[in-house]
Enzyme design. Structure first.
Site, PDB file in Angstrom:
ATOM      1  N   ASN A 108     -20.507  14.628  60.626  1.00  0.00           N
ATOM      2  CA  ASN A 108     -21.491  13.976  59.854  1.00  0.00           C
ATOM      3  C   ASN A 108     -22.751  14.522  60.358  1.00  0.00           C
ATOM      4  O   ASN A 108     -23.206  14.695  61.222  1.00  0.00           O
ATOM      5  CB  ASN A 108     -21.209  12.614  59.891  1.00  0.00           C
ATOM      6  CG  ASN A 108     -21.245  11.760  61.056  1.00  0.00           C
ATOM      7  OD1 ASN A 108     -21.120  12.204  62.065  1.00  0.00           O
ATOM      8  ND2 ASN A 108     -21.714  10.628  61.079  1.00  0.00           N
ATOM      9  N   GLU A 158     -26.336  13.193  59.229  1.00  0.00           N
ATOM     10  CA  GLU A 158     -27.188  12.299  58.376  1.00  0.00           C
ATOM     11  C   GLU A 158     -28.634  12.759  58.130  1.00  0.00           C
ATOM     12  O   GLU A 158     -29.246  13.786  58.797  1.00  0.00           O
ATOM     13  CB  GLU A 158     -27.386  11.027  59.312  1.00  0.00           C
ATOM     14  CG  GLU A 158     -25.950  10.312  59.528  1.00  0.00           C
ATOM     15  CD  GLU A 158     -25.842   8.901  60.126  1.00  0.00           C
ATOM     16  OE1 GLU A 158     -26.770   8.457  60.781  1.00  0.00           O
ATOM     17  OE2 GLU A 158     -24.694   8.389  59.996  1.00  0.00           O
ATOM     18  N   CYS A 183     -20.942  13.805  55.118  1.00  0.00           N
ATOM     19  CA  CYS A 183     -19.685  13.314  55.651  1.00  0.00           C
ATOM     20  C   CYS A 183     -19.240  14.354  56.586  1.00  0.00           C
ATOM     21  O   CYS A 183     -19.207  15.684  55.987  1.00  0.00           O
ATOM     22  CB  CYS A 183     -18.819  12.655  54.830  1.00  0.00           C
ATOM     23  SG  CYS A 183     -19.161  11.015  54.341  1.00  0.00           S
ATOM     24  N   GLU A 240     -15.925  15.227  56.646  1.00  0.00           N
ATOM     25  CA  GLU A 240     -14.870  15.875  55.968  1.00  0.00           C
ATOM     26  C   GLU A 240     -15.563  17.005  55.043  1.00  0.00           C
ATOM     27  O   GLU A 240     -15.002  18.038  54.923  1.00  0.00           O
ATOM     28  CB  GLU A 240     -14.149  14.926  55.105  1.00  0.00           C
ATOM     29  CG  GLU A 240     -13.398  14.029  56.138  1.00  0.00           C
ATOM     30  CD  GLU A 240     -14.065  12.570  56.157  1.00  0.00           C
ATOM     31  OE1 GLU A 240     -15.353  12.854  56.601  1.00  0.00           O
ATOM     32  OE2 GLU A 240     -13.682  11.525  56.223  1.00  0.00           O
ATOM     33  N   CYS A 253     -13.813   8.255  53.445  1.00  0.00           N
ATOM     34  CA  CYS A 253     -14.569   7.337  52.424  1.00  0.00           C
ATOM     35  C   CYS A 253     -13.850   8.081  50.929  1.00  0.00           C
ATOM     36  O   CYS A 253     -13.376   9.093  50.857  1.00  0.00           O
ATOM     37  CB  CYS A 253     -16.054   7.554  52.327  1.00  0.00           C
ATOM     38  SG  CYS A 253     -16.647   9.190  51.968  1.00  0.00           S
ATOM     39  N   CYS A 264     -15.007  11.561  50.053  1.00  0.00           N
ATOM     40  CA  CYS A 264     -14.155  12.625  50.846  1.00  0.00           C
ATOM     41  C   CYS A 264     -12.518  12.605  50.404  1.00  0.00           C
ATOM     42  O   CYS A 264     -12.165  13.777  50.393  1.00  0.00           O
ATOM     43  CB  CYS A 264     -14.371  12.157  52.357  1.00  0.00           C
ATOM     44  SG  CYS A 264     -16.144  12.595  52.698  1.00  0.00           S
TER      45      CYS A 264
END
Ligand code: THU
Length: 130
Positions: free
Chosen positions: A41, A43, A52, A54, A85, A88
């Site tokens: 990830n 950010e 993310c 993935e 999530c 994803c």
């Protein structure tokens, strides 16, 4: 072996850029060319711009020229299962089939193995646009 996928996700988790949530995630996918692509990830100070793990792994796969994946591994810390999530799940859907295995891992290894169909039933995908 799934161990190589888990190791790749673990390494990627170690490279996460997660200064805001403090929650590092690593992901790895096995592509149909036999290779593994990983991501973490990433950010951002503008919070919604974060990426993310993935998504990052899938982008690496596509950039390498592969467009099918057969296995996914997602790894995070803490007691709760780090399941992908919603966004994803849909991103995995684009390049997988319903039976594609998705391993939910903690730092020590697999905690649960599920499938894309279980995570995203009745999904919308590329076939809908044909
Ligand atoms: N995160 C992922 O990378 N993958 C998931 O499937 C769940 C959440 C990241 C996004 C954010 O950087 C942090 O975990 C906390 O939500």
């Amino acid at each position: 072996m799934t161990e190589d996928l888990i190791a790749a996700a673990r390494e990627a988790m170690g490279r996460a850029y997660a200064p805001y949530s403090g929650f590092s995630v690593g992901a790895a996918v096995r592509a149909d060319n036999g290779r593994i692509y990983s991501g973490c990830n990433v950010e951002n100070a503008a919070y919604p711009e974060g990426l993310c793990a993935e998504a990052s792994a899938i982008a690496a796969m596509v950039n390498a020229g592969a467009q099918r994946l057969s296995e996914v591994c997602v790894m995070g810390k803490g007691d709760a299962l780090v399941t992908p999530c919603g966004g994803c799940r849909q991103k995995i859907r684009e390049f997988a089939v319903g039976s594609t295995a998705i391993h939910i891992c903690g730092p020590d290894g697999i905690r649960m193995t599920t499938s894309l169909d279980e995570l995203l039933p009745h999904s919308f995908g590329p076939e809908n646009l044909k």
